[in-house]
Design a protein around this motif. Structure first.
Motif, PDB file in Angstrom:
ATOM      1  N   MET A  75    -102.322  38.654  89.644  1.00 22.18           N
ATOM      2  CA  MET A  75    -101.704  37.319  89.326  1.00 22.18           C
ATOM      3  C   MET A  75    -101.535  36.324  90.195  1.00 22.18           C
ATOM      4  N   PHE A  76    -101.335  36.810  91.575  1.00 16.29           N
ATOM      5  CA  PHE A  76    -101.010  35.841  92.627  1.00 16.29           C
ATOM      6  C   PHE A  76    -102.370  35.095  93.007  1.00 16.29           C
ATOM      7  N   VAL A  77    -103.603  35.869  92.706  1.00 14.09           N
ATOM      8  CA  VAL A  77    -104.838  35.212  93.065  1.00 14.09           C
ATOM      9  C   VAL A  77    -104.921  34.225  91.973  1.00 14.09           C
ATOM     10  N   LEU A  78    -104.609  34.351  90.673  1.00 17.62           N
ATOM     11  CA  LEU A  78    -104.774  33.144  89.639  1.00 17.62           C
ATOM     12  C   LEU A  78    -103.876  32.041  90.199  1.00 17.62           C
ATOM     13  N   LEU A  79    -102.510  32.424  90.717  1.00 14.57           N
ATOM     14  CA  LEU A  79    -101.734  31.329  91.060  1.00 14.57           C
ATOM     15  C   LEU A  79    -102.292  30.381  92.315  1.00 14.57           C
ATOM     16  N   TRP A  80    -102.942  31.174  93.184  1.00 18.92           N
ATOM     17  CA  TRP A  80    -103.697  30.395  94.011  1.00 18.92           C
ATOM     18  C   TRP A  80    -104.815  29.513  93.863  1.00 18.92           C
ATOM     19  N   PHE A  81    -105.596  30.233  92.708  1.00 18.27           N
ATOM     20  CA  PHE A  81    -106.606  29.445  92.110  1.00 18.27           C
ATOM     21  C   PHE A  81    -106.158  28.181  91.286  1.00 18.27           C
ATOM     22  N   GLY A  82    -105.067  28.435  90.703  1.00 20.43           N
ATOM     23  CA  GLY A  82    -104.165  27.427  89.958  1.00 20.43           C
ATOM     24  C   GLY A  82    -103.752  26.057  90.925  1.00 20.43           C
ATOM     25  N   LEU A  83    -103.396  26.653  92.127  1.00 22.70           N
ATOM     26  CA  LEU A  83    -102.718  25.774  93.027  1.00 22.70           C
ATOM     27  C   LEU A  83    -103.988  24.714  93.541  1.00 22.70           C
ATOM     28  N   LEU A  84    -105.299  25.179  93.786  1.00 21.34           N
ATOM     29  CA  LEU A  84    -106.368  24.665  94.319  1.00 21.34           C
ATOM     30  C   LEU A  84    -106.852  23.611  93.156  1.00 21.34           C
ATOM     31  N   MET A  85    -106.887  24.172  92.114  1.00 21.25           N
ATOM     32  CA  MET A  85    -107.359  23.513  90.719  1.00 21.25           C
ATOM     33  C   MET A  85    -106.340  22.229  90.568  1.00 21.25           C
ATOM     34  N   ILE A  86    -104.986  22.280  90.936  1.00 26.72           N
ATOM     35  CA  ILE A  86    -104.164  21.290  90.820  1.00 26.72           C
ATOM     36  C   ILE A  86    -104.324  20.107  91.702  1.00 26.72           C
TER      37      ILE A  86
ATOM     38  N   SER B 283     -98.366  25.611  82.253  1.00 26.65           N
ATOM     39  CA  SER B 283     -98.723  27.096  82.507  1.00 26.65           C
ATOM     40  C   SER B 283     -98.467  27.872  83.569  1.00 26.65           C
ATOM     41  N   LEU B 284     -98.494  27.318  84.705  1.00 26.78           N
ATOM     42  CA  LEU B 284     -98.273  27.917  86.106  1.00 26.78           C
ATOM     43  C   LEU B 284     -96.797  28.008  86.505  1.00 26.78           C
ATOM     44  N   ILE B 285     -95.997  26.878  86.031  1.00 29.21           N
ATOM     45  CA  ILE B 285     -94.565  26.952  85.920  1.00 29.21           C
ATOM     46  C   ILE B 285     -94.070  28.113  85.384  1.00 29.21           C
ATOM     47  N   VAL B 286     -94.547  28.299  83.939  1.00 34.31           N
ATOM     48  CA  VAL B 286     -94.060  29.577  83.062  1.00 34.31           C
ATOM     49  C   VAL B 286     -94.448  30.823  83.774  1.00 34.31           C
ATOM     50  N   CYS B 287     -95.640  31.075  84.482  1.00 28.84           N
ATOM     51  CA  CYS B 287     -96.125  32.138  84.987  1.00 28.84           C
ATOM     52  C   CYS B 287     -95.037  32.412  86.235  1.00 28.84           C
ATOM     53  N   SER B 288     -94.759  31.426  86.908  1.00 29.00           N
ATOM     54  CA  SER B 288     -93.786  31.586  88.429  1.00 29.00           C
ATOM     55  C   SER B 288     -92.544  32.268  87.630  1.00 29.00           C
ATOM     56  N   LEU B 289     -92.052  31.738  86.583  1.00 28.82           N
ATOM     57  CA  LEU B 289     -90.936  32.076  85.939  1.00 28.82           C
ATOM     58  C   LEU B 289     -90.864  33.523  85.635  1.00 28.82           C
ATOM     59  N   PHE B 290     -91.844  33.903  85.168  1.00 22.66           N
ATOM     60  CA  PHE B 290     -91.921  35.366  84.699  1.00 22.66           C
ATOM     61  C   PHE B 290     -92.193  36.217  85.784  1.00 22.66           C
ATOM     62  N   LEU B 291     -92.476  35.681  86.873  1.00 24.32           N
ATOM     63  CA  LEU B 291     -92.742  36.460  88.158  1.00 24.32           C
ATOM     64  C   LEU B 291     -91.463  36.483  89.112  1.00 24.32           C
ATOM     65  N   TYR B 292     -90.615  35.623  88.648  1.00 19.50           N
ATOM     66  CA  TYR B 292     -89.203  35.523  89.306  1.00 19.50           C
ATOM     67  C   TYR B 292     -89.565  35.129  91.120  1.00 19.50           C
TER      68      TYR B 292
END
Length: 376
Positions: A1-12, A297-306
């Motif tokens: 999941m954290f890999v996806l967040l890093w990928f999302g950050l680069l995409m943004i 979507s990334l904000i929602v994922c971050s919420l679920f991951l606390y």
């Protein structure tokens, strides 16, 4: 999941860079003076109309107030079924109604109306302007012509009016405005390295000499896309094409008659412009939209991951993207600041229009506008 967040950050990050790239700088026309005020060319203004009884009043009223008056105003009716001709007849203009012979009956659409008007034009400069456009102040036309003088009155000179929406659905036009304008390829940091992909249809101007040299609207009578076809005509004669933003000079209210008109109008615009967009610009637009829709979507994922680390980062990037959205939108129209807190709704509206346009172009092979079918 954290890999996806890093990928999302680069995409943004790439998305934000793309947003600055697609509409880096739009030239506007400000207060101008003539270098040779004694040699201002005579101007013929040609206004094609079809069912414009409500819109054309604003244009003719603002034309009447211009400090620089045209030699000639020609209103060309394209089979209007409302009171357009009656309304126009109250003004000091030339009205060209279609003759009922076989030749003129076959001349339908905006391109044909512009051609019919050009036949009657006697000015040294020809200005083709849409009926729903209006001048913002009394010196607007003077400033436009003075700007054209700097270019030695040569080339195809076009302006996209500044959008002034009223109803909420009209304000959903913000991303469509930005993307259609960006699609002309000439507002990126690369500037002239990318060939200009088109012209702005609401305001087109050229010298009568170069208009006749290229063949003008007569040469493209079979096309409903006069702004793109005239661009190709002028470029084929090694003549430049200049595209300007209308902020502070020209403005319009797009599609005030309801959501159906809004959807049909934007479908026509997107269908006509997409094929002329450079792949680099098209890719940048796609990345920018993807990043904007990915952020929630990334904000929602971050919420679920606390995650106390990722959540503030993505909230900050959401705010930054919304600010960039507003910065881009204000280049093309007068849009309210608060609306961009809900910018994903705007992007979803664009995607809806895009897929509807894709269906019409690739399945139906036609779009509809002004009660007419346009093959694409």
């Amino acid at each position: 999941m954290f890999v996806l967040l890093w990928f999302g950050l680069l995409m943004i990050i790439f998305s934000l860079i793309s947003g600055f790239f697609i509409l880096w700088k739009i030239p506007y026309i400000f207060s101008q003076t003539f270098n040779n005020p004694d040699k201002i060319p005579a101007i013929s203004i040609i206004i094609p109309v079809r069912n414009e009884e409500r819109n054309i009043i604003n244009l003719l009223d603002t034309l009447k107030k211009q400090s620089l008056q045209p030699k000639q105003i020609i209103v060309v009716d394209d089979d209007s079924t409302d009171r357009t001709v009656e309304v126009v007849s109250k003004y000091d203009v030339e009205i060209k109604i279609k003759r009922q012979n076989k030749e003129e009956k076959e001349l339908v659409g905006k391109t044909a109306a512009c051609y019919r008007g050009s036949i009657e034009a006697t000015g040294e400069l020809l200005v083709f302007i849409d009926a729903d456009t209006s001048f913002d102040h009394k010196d607007a036309l003077k400033n436009i012509i003075a700007e054209f003088e700097k270019l030695k009155y040569s080339g195809l000179f076009t302006i996209q009016p500044y959008h002034r929406p009223v109803k909420f659905y009209e304000k959903l036009s913000a991303p469509m405005n930005m993307i259609v304008i960006a699609g002309l390829n000439c507002f990126t940091p690369l500037k002239k390295r990318l060939e200009t992909g088109g012209a702005f249809g609401p305001f087109l101007m050229s010298s009568a000499k170069e208009y006749k040299q290229t063949g003008g609207h007569e040469e493209i009578l079979g096309s409903h896309l006069d702004n793109f076809m005239l661009t190709k005509l002028f470029q084929s004669h090694s003549l430049p094409v200049y595209d300007y933003g209308g902020k502070g000079t020209l403005s319009f209210r797009m599609y005030p008659d309801g959501i159906k008109q809004w959807l049909l109008g934007w479908s026509k615009s997107i269908a006509s412009g997409s094929s002329n967009t450079h792949p680099l610009v098209m890719s940048a637009v796609g990345i920018w939209i993807t990043g904007g829709l990915l952020l929630p979507s990334l904000i929602v994922c971050s919420l679920f991951l606390y995650s106390t680390y990722w959540l503030p980062i993505f909230i900050f990037l959401y705010a930054f993207y919304a600010g960039q959205f507003l910065w881009l939108a204000r280049k093309v129209g007068k849009f309210s600041e608060w609306l961009f807190l809900i910018y994903p709704i705007f992007l979803l509206a664009f995607i809806l229009v895009y897929f509807w346009t894709f269906f019409q172009v690739h399945i139906l092979h036609s779009v509809f506008w002004r009660d007419r079918k346009i093959d694409v």
